[in-house]
Design a protein around this motif. Structure first.
Motif, PDB file in Angstrom:
ATOM      1  N   ALA A  71       0.705  -1.181   0.069  1.00 42.11           N
ATOM      2  CA  ALA A  71      -0.006   0.134  -0.066  1.00 42.11           C
ATOM      3  C   ALA A  71       0.962   1.353  -0.092  1.00 42.11           C
ATOM      4  CB  ALA A  71      -0.973  -0.046   1.227  1.00 42.11           C
ATOM      5  N   PHE A  72       2.010   1.154   0.391  1.00 38.66           N
ATOM      6  CA  PHE A  72       3.011   2.530   0.389  1.00 38.66           C
ATOM      7  C   PHE A  72       4.166   2.213  -0.533  1.00 38.66           C
ATOM      8  CE2 PHE A  72       1.364   1.598   4.680  1.00 38.66           C
ATOM      9  CZ  PHE A  72       0.814   2.960   4.960  1.00 38.66           C
ATOM     10  N   THR A  73       3.998   1.358  -1.444  1.00 41.97           N
ATOM     11  CA  THR A  73       5.083   1.252  -2.374  1.00 41.97           C
ATOM     12  C   THR A  73       4.668   2.196  -3.544  1.00 41.97           C
ATOM     13  OG1 THR A  73       5.338  -1.149  -1.970  1.00 41.97           O
ATOM     14  CG2 THR A  73       6.160  -0.532  -4.192  1.00 41.97           C
ATOM     15  N   LYS A  74       5.761   2.720  -4.274  1.00 45.09           N
ATOM     16  CA  LYS A  74       5.787   3.631  -5.300  1.00 45.09           C
ATOM     17  C   LYS A  74       6.332   2.730  -6.332  1.00 45.09           C
ATOM     18  CE  LYS A  74       5.515   7.962  -2.827  1.00 45.09           C
ATOM     19  NZ  LYS A  74       6.407   9.485  -2.838  1.00 45.09           N
ATOM     20  N   ARG A  75       5.491   2.730  -7.524  1.00 45.62           N
ATOM     21  CA  ARG A  75       6.027   1.987  -8.744  1.00 45.62           C
ATOM     22  C   ARG A  75       6.745   2.842  -9.587  1.00 45.62           C
ATOM     23  NH1 ARG A  75       4.039  -3.044  -9.123  1.00 45.62           N
ATOM     24  NH2 ARG A  75       6.020  -3.667 -10.251  1.00 45.62           N
ATOM     25  N   LYS A  76       7.564   2.437 -10.462  1.00 50.20           N
ATOM     26  CA  LYS A  76       8.192   3.254 -11.564  1.00 50.20           C
ATOM     27  C   LYS A  76       8.057   2.585 -12.775  1.00 50.20           C
ATOM     28  CE  LYS A  76      12.177   5.046 -10.704  1.00 50.20           C
ATOM     29  NZ  LYS A  76      13.470   5.098 -10.525  1.00 50.20           N
ATOM     30  N   ASP A  77       7.430   3.143 -13.903  1.00 52.58           N
ATOM     31  CA  ASP A  77       7.130   2.512 -15.064  1.00 52.58           C
ATOM     32  C   ASP A  77       8.473   2.286 -15.814  1.00 52.58           C
ATOM     33  OD1 ASP A  77       4.415   2.352 -14.774  1.00 52.58           O
ATOM     34  OD2 ASP A  77       3.968   4.487 -15.546  1.00 52.58           O
ATOM     35  N   PRO A  78       8.557   1.551 -16.907  1.00 49.12           N
ATOM     36  CA  PRO A  78       9.864   1.194 -17.786  1.00 49.12           C
ATOM     37  C   PRO A  78      10.005   2.282 -18.518  1.00 49.12           C
ATOM     38  CG  PRO A  78       8.222  -0.623 -17.808  1.00 49.12           C
ATOM     39  CD  PRO A  78       7.484   0.255 -17.038  1.00 49.12           C
ATOM     40  N   PHE A  79      11.042   2.651 -18.821  1.00 50.48           N
ATOM     41  CA  PHE A  79      11.621   3.872 -19.952  1.00 50.48           C
ATOM     42  C   PHE A  79      12.885   3.571 -20.533  1.00 50.48           C
ATOM     43  CE2 PHE A  79      13.209   4.702 -15.431  1.00 50.48           C
ATOM     44  CZ  PHE A  79      14.508   5.154 -15.567  1.00 50.48           C
ATOM     45  N   ALA A 120      12.224  -1.912  -8.392  1.00 51.21           N
ATOM     46  CA  ALA A 120      12.672  -2.421  -7.211  1.00 51.21           C
ATOM     47  C   ALA A 120      11.377  -3.365  -6.551  1.00 51.21           C
ATOM     48  CB  ALA A 120      12.943  -1.243  -6.399  1.00 51.21           C
ATOM     49  N   PRO A 121      10.052  -2.761  -6.562  1.00 51.89           N
ATOM     50  CA  PRO A 121       9.160  -3.794  -5.979  1.00 51.89           C
ATOM     51  C   PRO A 121       8.930  -5.106  -6.890  1.00 51.89           C
ATOM     52  CG  PRO A 121       8.434  -1.423  -6.141  1.00 51.89           C
ATOM     53  CD  PRO A 121       9.479  -1.588  -6.667  1.00 51.89           C
ATOM     54  N   ALA A 122       8.756  -4.996  -8.130  1.00 51.95           N
ATOM     55  CA  ALA A 122       8.869  -6.224  -9.167  1.00 51.95           C
ATOM     56  C   ALA A 122      10.099  -6.942  -8.665  1.00 51.95           C
ATOM     57  CB  ALA A 122       8.864  -5.660 -10.345  1.00 51.95           C
ATOM     58  N   ARG A 123      11.261  -6.566  -8.555  1.00 48.82           N
ATOM     59  CA  ARG A 123      12.301  -7.483  -8.085  1.00 48.82           C
ATOM     60  C   ARG A 123      12.276  -8.002  -6.799  1.00 48.82           C
ATOM     61  NH1 ARG A 123      14.832  -2.636 -10.235  1.00 48.82           N
ATOM     62  NH2 ARG A 123      16.161  -2.365  -8.223  1.00 48.82           N
ATOM     63  N   LEU A 146       0.512  -9.721  -4.725  1.00 48.34           N
ATOM     64  CA  LEU A 146      -0.878  -9.267  -4.924  1.00 48.34           C
ATOM     65  C   LEU A 146      -1.322  -8.012  -4.675  1.00 48.34           C
ATOM     66  CD1 LEU A 146      -3.795 -10.718  -5.340  1.00 48.34           C
ATOM     67  CD2 LEU A 146      -3.617 -11.166  -2.636  1.00 48.34           C
ATOM     68  N   GLY A 147      -0.690  -7.465  -3.447  1.00 52.88           N
ATOM     69  CA  GLY A 147      -1.047  -6.167  -3.186  1.00 52.88           C
ATOM     70  C   GLY A 147      -0.667  -5.029  -4.579  1.00 52.88           C
ATOM     71  N   ASN A 148       0.595  -5.288  -4.893  1.00 52.94           N
ATOM     72  CA  ASN A 148       0.992  -4.355  -5.905  1.00 52.94           C
ATOM     73  C   ASN A 148       0.075  -4.364  -6.988  1.00 52.94           C
ATOM     74  OD1 ASN A 148       3.349  -2.857  -4.998  1.00 52.94           O
ATOM     75  ND2 ASN A 148       4.517  -4.659  -5.012  1.00 52.94           N
ATOM     76  N   THR A 149      -0.291  -5.706  -7.223  1.00 60.36           N
ATOM     77  CA  THR A 149      -1.071  -5.873  -8.497  1.00 60.36           C
ATOM     78  C   THR A 149      -2.592  -5.148  -8.370  1.00 60.36           C
ATOM     79  OG1 THR A 149      -0.166  -8.103  -8.870  1.00 60.36           O
ATOM     80  CG2 THR A 149      -2.268  -7.615  -9.843  1.00 60.36           C
ATOM     81  N   PRO A 199      20.097 -10.313 -15.905  1.00 60.96           N
ATOM     82  CA  PRO A 199      20.719  -9.472 -15.111  1.00 60.96           C
ATOM     83  C   PRO A 199      19.544  -8.405 -14.669  1.00 60.96           C
ATOM     84  CG  PRO A 199      22.198  -9.909 -16.772  1.00 60.96           C
ATOM     85  CD  PRO A 199      21.054 -10.456 -17.121  1.00 60.96           C
ATOM     86  N   SER A 200      18.591  -8.100 -15.453  1.00 63.70           N
ATOM     87  CA  SER A 200      17.571  -7.073 -15.165  1.00 63.70           C
ATOM     88  C   SER A 200      16.623  -7.381 -13.962  1.00 63.70           C
ATOM     89  CB  SER A 200      16.597  -6.918 -16.300  1.00 63.70           C
ATOM     90  OG  SER A 200      15.896  -8.122 -16.648  1.00 63.70           O
ATOM     91  N   MET A 201      16.763  -8.807 -13.593  1.00 65.75           N
ATOM     92  CA  MET A 201      16.189  -9.090 -12.320  1.00 65.75           C
ATOM     93  C   MET A 201      16.837  -8.671 -11.154  1.00 65.75           C
ATOM     94  SD  MET A 201      13.136 -10.013 -13.204  1.00 65.75           S
ATOM     95  CE  MET A 201      12.862  -9.917 -11.534  1.00 65.75           C
ATOM     96  N   PHE A 202      18.019  -8.231 -11.378  1.00 66.46           N
ATOM     97  CA  PHE A 202      19.032  -7.727 -10.325  1.00 66.46           C
ATOM     98  C   PHE A 202      19.034  -6.342 -10.163  1.00 66.46           C
ATOM     99  CE2 PHE A 202      20.694 -12.113 -10.630  1.00 66.46           C
ATOM    100  CZ  PHE A 202      20.531 -12.712  -9.531  1.00 66.46           C
ATOM    101  N   THR A 203      19.268  -5.670 -11.613  1.00 61.36           N
ATOM    102  CA  THR A 203      19.506  -4.052 -11.690  1.00 61.36           C
ATOM    103  C   THR A 203      18.422  -3.582 -12.052  1.00 61.36           C
ATOM    104  OG1 THR A 203      20.377  -4.380 -13.890  1.00 61.36           O
ATOM    105  CG2 THR A 203      21.934  -4.763 -12.338  1.00 61.36           C
ATOM    106  N   GLY A 204      17.498  -4.174 -12.765  1.00 56.57           N
ATOM    107  CA  GLY A 204      16.336  -3.462 -13.409  1.00 56.57           C
ATOM    108  C   GLY A 204      16.487  -3.288 -14.707  1.00 56.57           C
ATOM    109  N   TRP A 205      17.759  -2.953 -15.207  1.00 59.69           N
ATOM    110  CA  TRP A 205      18.327  -2.462 -16.630  1.00 59.69           C
ATOM    111  C   TRP A 205      18.376  -3.764 -17.309  1.00 59.69           C
ATOM    112  CZ3 TRP A 205      17.519   2.518 -17.544  1.00 59.69           C
ATOM    113  CH2 TRP A 205      17.547   3.384 -16.369  1.00 59.69           C
ATOM    114  N   MET A 206      18.040  -3.635 -18.878  1.00 52.53           N
ATOM    115  CA  MET A 206      18.480  -4.493 -20.088  1.00 52.53           C
ATOM    116  C   MET A 206      18.933  -3.744 -21.023  1.00 52.53           C
ATOM    117  SD  MET A 206      14.859  -5.859 -21.607  1.00 52.53           S
ATOM    118  CE  MET A 206      15.716  -6.910 -22.789  1.00 52.53           C
TER     119      MET A 206
END
Length: 285
Positions: free
Chosen positions: A23-31, A42-45, A102-105, A221-228
């Motif tokens: 409920a307090f998580t801020k998501r960041k869209d891909p860019f 980060a929340p996805a990872r 589930l909460g993030n979804t 590696p994107s599952m660790f760093t977020g980047w591909m």
């Protein structure tokens, strides 16, 4: 004494904590950023690795302790308690990761669509894996952020996770405070163990295609760093990248428009308004 008997409340706390934090998580869209693409925030990872670690240890410890259709590899005693404790800790981590996801979804429900299969799931999956094994007669349309084959596997993983959670909670409740019929518990044990076997199949396939296979090495590696790498996104996820590029260009155009408006406002001559007052020589009463 097994930890489950000492702290069964953790089984209830983990799902609550996962939902609460989401409920307090801020998501960041891909860019897009230069030659890289931000794929996983980060929340996805966090939810991915909590679920992955919990699932792996639960499966290993469960197999060691024995399923309905496999023998146990340890006898009752200290060794069994050790593996029971490992299973308990892993189950708590698994529950946290599952309910955090589930909460993030629920909060970001539009993200669920990118995981769900489309009507092309069968044909795209056949084409994708045919090309991987060298059958050149197929062509591959631009794929989205996730392959159609990954989306199909996602549905299997979700269904299996639901079965594991529900049957596991029944087992926990019966062990701690609730007297349930033997017939019902026998069904729950079978559901739990069959779901575990299905999850094992999913996990092995997932690890192979997402980690071991050479074609996954640039994406994993994107599952660790977020980047591909941008080049890998162009090669494997062109449909998704084209959408990101369009959004990137649109944001750039909006920013240029705002900058232009701000510059125009700054260059506009300042108007001097004369103060209001009476006529010259007028005297107040």
């Amino acid at each position: 004494m097994p930890w489950f008997d000492q702290a069964p409340w953790l089984v209830a706390l983990a799902p609550f904590l996962g939902l609460f934090l989401s409920a307090f998580t801020k998501r960041k869209d891909p860019f897009l950023a230069g030659d890289r693409v931000y794929r996983h925030d980060a929340p996805a990872r966090i939810s991915h690795w909590a679920h992955a670690v919990g699932t792996t240890v639960c499966l290993v410890s469960g197999i060691v302790l024995g399923l309905r259709f496999t023998p146990a590899f340890v006898d009752d005693g200290p060794a069994a308690v050790l593996w029971q404790n490992a299973h308990f800790v892993a189950a708590v981590v698994f529950l946290f990761g599952t309910f955090y996801y589930l909460g993030n979804t629920i909060v970001s429900h539009w993200r669920l669509r990118e995981h769900l299969p489309t009507k092309n799931v069968v044909s795209y999956t056949i084409r994708h894996y045919s090309l991987l094994i060298g059958i050149k007669k197929f062509t591959m349309p631009p794929e989205d952020k996730y392959f159609e084959s990954e989306k199909a596997a996602y549905v299997m993983a979700v269904v299996t996770a639901v079965l594991l959670v529900v049957s596991g909670l029944f087992k926990a409740a019966a062990h701690v405070f609730l007297a349930l019929p033997d017939g019902l518990m026998n069904v729950m044990f079978w559901i739990h163990d069959i779901a575990a076997a299905l999850m094992l199949v999913f996990l092995v396939a997932h690890v192979f295609f997402a980690v071991i296979a050479p074609f996954s090495w640039k994406t994993f590696p994107s599952m660790f760093t977020g980047w591909m790498p941008l080049g890998e996104a162009e090669k494997e996820h062109r449909g998704w990248l084209e959408r990101l590029q369009a959004e990137h260009d649109e944001r750039g155009e909006d920013e240029r428009t705002l900058e232009g408006a701000a510059k125009t406002a700054a260059d506009e001559p300042t108007r001097i308004v004369a103060p209001a007052g009476g006529a010259p020589g007028a005297q107040g009463r």
